[in-house]
Write a protein that holds these residues in place. Structure first.
Motif, short mmCIF file in Angstrom:
data_model
loop_
_atom_site.label_atom_id
_atom_site.label_comp_id
_atom_site.label_asym_id
_atom_site.label_seq_id
_atom_site.Cartn_x
_atom_site.Cartn_y
_atom_site.Cartn_z
N TYR A 82 75.54 5.09 -85.80
CA TYR A 82 75.05 4.04 -84.99
C TYR A 82 73.99 3.39 -85.60
N ASN A 83 73.50 2.38 -85.10
CA ASN A 83 72.25 1.45 -85.41
C ASN A 83 71.13 1.75 -84.59
N ILE A 84 70.11 1.79 -85.71
CA ILE A 84 68.65 2.31 -85.21
C ILE A 84 67.95 1.10 -84.73
N VAL A 85 67.53 1.07 -83.62
CA VAL A 85 66.94 -0.25 -82.81
C VAL A 85 65.20 0.32 -83.14
N SER A 86 64.44 -0.78 -83.39
CA SER A 86 62.93 -0.49 -83.59
C SER A 86 62.35 -1.62 -82.64
N GLY A 87 61.51 -0.88 -81.47
CA GLY A 87 61.07 -2.09 -80.54
C GLY A 87 61.92 -2.32 -79.51
N PRO A 88 61.65 -3.16 -78.60
CA PRO A 88 62.40 -3.59 -77.36
C PRO A 88 63.66 -4.39 -77.81
N PRO A 89 64.66 -4.20 -77.20
CA PRO A 89 66.04 -4.93 -77.38
C PRO A 89 65.99 -6.29 -76.44
N PRO A 115 56.22 -9.80 -69.17
CA PRO A 115 54.91 -9.16 -68.82
C PRO A 115 54.63 -8.64 -67.42
N ARG A 116 55.33 -9.46 -66.35
CA ARG A 116 55.11 -9.27 -64.96
C ARG A 116 55.71 -7.83 -64.71
N VAL A 117 56.97 -7.71 -65.32
CA VAL A 117 57.70 -6.56 -64.83
C VAL A 117 56.90 -5.25 -65.43
N LYS A 118 56.66 -5.51 -66.65
CA LYS A 118 55.82 -4.30 -67.63
C LYS A 118 54.60 -4.13 -66.86
N ALA A 119 53.81 -5.14 -66.47
CA ALA A 119 52.52 -4.57 -65.57
C ALA A 119 53.01 -3.97 -64.41
N ALA A 120 53.86 -4.15 -63.55
CA ALA A 120 54.41 -3.62 -62.39
C ALA A 120 54.78 -1.98 -63.01
N ALA A 121 55.38 -2.06 -63.72
CA ALA A 121 55.79 -0.59 -64.21
C ALA A 121 54.75 0.21 -64.52
N LEU A 122 53.77 -0.29 -65.30
CA LEU A 122 52.75 0.17 -65.97
C LEU A 122 51.71 0.97 -64.57
N ALA A 312 67.04 -5.48 -65.60
CA ALA A 312 66.44 -4.79 -66.64
C ALA A 312 65.86 -3.57 -66.36
N SER A 313 66.13 -2.82 -65.53
CA SER A 313 65.78 -1.51 -65.07
C SER A 313 66.66 -0.27 -65.48
N ILE A 314 66.77 0.42 -64.67
CA ILE A 314 67.59 1.79 -64.57
C ILE A 314 68.26 2.20 -63.34
N ALA A 347 59.77 0.31 -59.41
CA ALA A 347 58.46 -0.98 -59.30
C ALA A 347 58.77 -2.12 -60.04
N ALA A 348 59.67 -1.70 -61.30
CA ALA A 348 60.23 -2.81 -62.34
C ALA A 348 61.06 -3.73 -61.77
#
Length: 473
Positions: A82-89, A115-122, A312-314, A347-348
């Motif tokens: 498999y390919n290895i991803v570094s950082g957000p896809p 940024p808004r989605v990440k701030a809500a998740a944080l 872009a959540s789960i 929340a995200a």
């Protein structure tokens, strides 16, 4: 007196023999003969067991070779390399240390790194912690879950919604919650693997119709109608379902929903619509294939989708009438037995919905970009484009197979590898080949997002054309 009584009993027995029906006499005769056979048959003694010596036991143990638990797998199998991803896809992705433009992740609306989605998740992470450590019925229901369900129901214009903590388990749990043994499910042959697992768990009678072939579906419905007329009592308690996808994951094509709705009412069936690929993509406001066709959502009995693409959540959700959704809270296996969705992901998803509602023009932008790359990829030597021009995920298949699936996969993988070396990240569509009901042909999946620029779309198309020509010709 005793002799006379005995004679009288004998006379009654003889008279009873004459009056007895023939089958009764035959049965008694067979039983008498069987008893006689048991009395005079030979008895057999079990052979005395001959114990093995210690040396013989050791020799047998040395000779014994256990069967492998799994069949041998070659070291170059894609699952082991498999390919290895570094950082957000996100828009740009770092794969195996190389930065590429991402045409592989289902980040259609570009919200994964928003940024808004990440701030809500944080903020949710700081308030609730990481996970829930319990299913919804056992202290796993948080207020943010209820808020998300309310927002989804409002967005989709349905009475109620229910969320699951895993996208795959959403439709795989919803189908067996309603369809049981003895029920009949009419399903498209191109249905995704999650639908297949749900059908398998339901133990219902499955009838496959040709992909997007309404005539073939109606043929099966007519045949079932004839069978129902032969046994109306059974037909009254047999439920019938039609299960389709909005945009098909395996083909990138859209379902003929208006015709399916007509068949639903004509043959008294229920429609389950899986919209993981079309939710947040089709329609003026991103409500999916019902909005795309202008069909009332009340004509669909159950809509399901995951939140792992456009939002872009789960996780995933189902929506519909209240009595339909409430049934899943008692019967949806993924809902009842899995730990609930982590609050930070809920929340995200809520913030992603906010962005979708605030920017309805984003769906037109996505559609335009899909059409652009779809046009640019026409006429590739050796490859054909499979999927709708407005689908953000479509396939590139070989025009002519080599005759070997393994060779086809290697050819397509070589195209993927060379494109990656030119900073275009693609991926092959992966399947569990031994478990797929109708295994699709090998293909390269191309995913379009709103973040990709016109120049990047043109560069990706020209790169794919050049590499395909070099590999296939």
């Amino acid at each position: 007196m005793a002799t006379a009584a005995e004679q009288w009993v004998l006379v009654e027995m003889v008279q009873a023999l004459y009056e007895a029906p023939a089958y009764h006499l035959i049965l008694e005769g067979i039983l008498i003969l069987w008893i006689i056979r048991l009395l005079f048959s030979k008895t057999y003694k079990l052979q005395e067991r001959s114990d093995l010596t210690i040396k013989e036991k050791e020799e047998l143990i040395e000779e014994w070779q256990p069967e492998p638990l799994v069949s041998p797998v070659s070291k170059d199998h894609p699952a082991l390399n498999y390919n290895i991803v570094s950082g957000p896809p996100s828009h740009n992705i770092v794969v195996n240390g190389k930065e590429c433009v991402n045409f592989a992740s289902f980040n259609f609306l570009g919200l994964l790194d928003n940024p808004r989605v990440k701030a809500a998740a944080l903020a949710s992470l700081k308030k609730y912690g990481v996970g829930t450590c319990g299913p919804r019925g056992f202290y796993g229901t948080f207020d943010v879950h209820l808020d998300l369900e309310e927002r989804l129901a409002k967005f989709m214009k349905t009475e109620e919604a229910i969320i699951y903590s895993y996208g795959f388990s959403t439709i795989a749990s919803a189908i067996p919650a309603y369809s049981k043994r003895g029920d009949i499910v009419f399903v498209d042959r191109a249905a995704c693997f999650a639908i297949q697992k749900g059908l398998q768990a339901s133990r219902s009678d499955i009838k496959l119709f040709k992909h997007n072939d309404v005539a073939d579906l109606e043929r099966l419905l007519k045949e079932q109608e004839i069978e129902d007329q032969k046994n109306p009592r059974k037909a009254r308690v047999t439920r019938r379902f039609i299960v389709v996808e909005g945009l098909y994951m395996n083909t990138g094509t859209i379902c003929p929903l208006p015709e399916l709705v007509k068949l639903k009412y004509k043959y008294k069936a229920r429609i389950f619509l899986e919209e993981s690929l079309s939710f947040g993509v089709l329609g003026e406001h991103g409500r999916g294939v019902t909005e795309h066709y202008g069909i009332s959502i009340d004509d669909i009995d159950l809509i399901s989708a995951n939140m792992e693409n456009a939002l872009a959540s789960i996780g995933g959700f189902c929506c519909g009438r209240s009595f339909v959704i409430d049934h899943q809270r008692l019967s949806g296996q993924g809902y009842c037995f899995s730990a609930s969705l982590p609050p930070l992901l809920a929340a995200a998803a809520i913030e992603a919905l906010n962005i979708m509602e605030e920017n309805p023009g984003i769906f037109a932008v996505l559609k335009k970009k899909c059409q652009q790359i779809h046009r640019a990829l026409q006429g590739i030597s050796g490859l054909k484009v499979v999927g709708e021009s407005f689908s953000p995920a479509f396939h590139l298949q070989l025009e002519e197979s080599t005759g070997s699936r393994e060779k086809d996969v290697k050819l397509l993988q070589e195209i993927v590898n060379q494109c990656m070396s030119r900073s275009i990240a693609l991926t092959q569509a992966r399947y569990l080949e031994k478990e797929e009901k109708c295994l699709p042909p090998p293909s390269i999946r191309v995913v379009v997002t709103v973040e990709q620029t016109e120049e990047e779309l043109e560069r990706a198309a020209s790169t794919i054309k050049e590499v395909a020509q070099a590999v296939l010709l």
